[in-house]
Design an enzyme around this catalytic site. Structure first.
Site, mmCIF file in Angstrom:
data_model
loop_
_atom_site.group_PDB
_atom_site.id
_atom_site.type_symbol
_atom_site.label_atom_id
_atom_site.label_comp_id
_atom_site.label_asym_id
_atom_site.label_seq_id
_atom_site.Cartn_x
_atom_site.Cartn_y
_atom_site.Cartn_z
ATOM 1 N N GLY A 1 50.313 44.566 7.515
ATOM 2 C CA GLY A 1 51.496 43.723 7.688
ATOM 3 C C GLY A 1 51.275 42.239 7.433
ATOM 4 C CB SER A 2 48.644 40.191 5.833
ATOM 5 O OG SER A 2 48.565 40.703 4.529
ATOM 6 C CG ASN A 3 52.041 40.657 1.510
ATOM 7 O OD1 ASN A 3 52.179 39.662 0.826
ATOM 8 N ND2 ASN A 3 51.011 41.491 1.375
ATOM 9 C CG MET B 1 50.871 52.842 2.610
ATOM 10 S SD MET B 1 50.403 51.982 1.087
ATOM 11 C CE MET B 1 49.148 53.103 0.462
ATOM 12 N NE ARG B 2 55.247 58.452 4.702
ATOM 13 C CZ ARG B 2 54.854 59.653 5.088
ATOM 14 N NH1 ARG B 2 54.987 60.688 4.286
ATOM 15 N NH2 ARG B 2 54.305 59.826 6.275
ATOM 16 C CG LEU B 3 57.427 57.906 -4.833
ATOM 17 C CD1 LEU B 3 56.940 56.597 -5.446
ATOM 18 C CD2 LEU B 3 56.816 59.095 -5.597
ATOM 19 C CG ASN C 1 56.165 47.317 -4.183
ATOM 20 O OD1 ASN C 1 55.857 47.166 -2.990
ATOM 21 N ND2 ASN C 1 55.342 47.897 -5.039
ATOM 22 C CG HIS D 1 50.723 46.993 -7.213
ATOM 23 N ND1 HIS D 1 50.504 48.053 -6.353
ATOM 24 C CD2 HIS D 1 49.733 47.046 -8.141
ATOM 25 C CE1 HIS D 1 49.452 48.723 -6.759
ATOM 26 N NE2 HIS D 1 48.964 48.139 -7.843
HETATM 27 C C1 GRF Z 1 49.351 44.280 -0.342
HETATM 28 O O1 GRF Z 1 48.198 44.026 -1.090
HETATM 29 C C2 GRF Z 1 50.511 44.620 -1.229
HETATM 30 O O2 GRF Z 1 50.428 44.040 -2.477
HETATM 31 C C3 GRF Z 1 50.388 46.126 -1.372
HETATM 32 O O3 GRF Z 1 49.947 46.569 -0.131
HETATM 33 C C4 GRF Z 1 49.202 45.539 0.505
HETATM 34 C C5 GRF Z 1 49.796 45.383 1.868
HETATM 35 O O4 GRF Z 1 49.035 44.526 2.662
HETATM 36 N N1 GRF Z 1 51.634 46.706 -1.780
HETATM 37 P P1 GRF Z 1 49.627 43.990 4.033
HETATM 38 O O5 GRF Z 1 49.974 45.228 4.867
HETATM 39 O O6 GRF Z 1 50.831 43.181 3.726
HETATM 40 O O7 GRF Z 1 48.537 43.203 4.642
#
Ligand code: GRF
Length: 189
Positions: free
Chosen positions: A12-14, A87-89, A104, A106
């Site tokens: 959840g850092s983002n 992590m789900r499609l 999203n 990535h």
């Molecule tokens: C990030 O690197 C994002 O690009 C990818 O999953 C990771 C999630 O990291 N989709 P966090 O849970 O936000 O720390």
């Protein structure tokens, strides 16, 4: 003004960076959606008083879980869905309903290295340039129209940890900035 939900399954850092960046914004983070009740993203949301919606895939199909998103999105009048380590499609049906409204991030320069362990795979392949991609979501894995990419050159002395830190720092700055522009201008047609 846009209402948006964040979908996250892990660290959840983002999510945290987005929450902090939009704290004083007219755009509103209305809820966190997660498929993992015990993940750090959920713990952060609870601590911050952000409404949490847990969708369970255990009980049945993806369609059933996605019915949970729809209910939450109606309740919170969600305009945009922000995926941040979810992590789900998502099903084609869900993606169609929110066409050009699901975004999203990535940790690679797509179309290179979609899927899991992207940073490690790019690092181990000896890529000279690494980076991030922000894109609209379709029903594929890390596909969909690219909105923004940012790269950096890997210096010979950088180890994997340093590369990962650099990638995540870019994510935490760029994702809120790009989202703010999208929310300001509305979904692309
Ligand atoms: C990030 O690197 C994002 O690009 C990818 O999953 C990771 C999630 O990291 N989709 P966090 O849970 O936000 O720390």
């Amino acid at each position: 003004m846009a209402n948006f939900s964040v979908f996250a399954s892990g660290r959840g850092s983002n999510f945290k960076a987005i929450h902090q960046a939009f704290a004083d914004s007219h755009h509103k983070l209305v809820c966190l959606v997660s498929d993992k009740a015990g993940c750090p993203a959920v713990a952060y949301a609870v601590d911050q008083g952000i409404p949490v919606v847990i969708v369970s895939y255990k009980a049945g199909s993806r369609e059933l879980a996605e019915a949970g998103y729809h209910d939450a999105h109606k309740k919170y009048a969600v305009d945009f869905v922000v995926l941040a380590g979810y992590m789900r499609l998502l099903s084609a049906d869900f993606v169609q309903r929110y066409e050009n409204k699901i975004i999203n991030i990535h940790p690679s320069l797509l179309p290179a290295y979609p899927g899991v362990d992207s940073i490690k795979r790019a690092f181990e392949a000896g890529e000279q340039y690494l980076g991030i991609t922000i894109h609209y979501v379709d029903s594929g894995i890390d596909t969909g129209p690219v909105i923004y990419q940012e790269s950096f050159e890997r210096l010979p002395a950088m180890d994997l940890d340093e590369v990962e830190e650099r990638v995540h720092n870019i994510e935490h700055r760029a994702y809120p900035e790009v989202l703010a522009v999208i929310f300001d201008t509305g979904p692309s047609k």
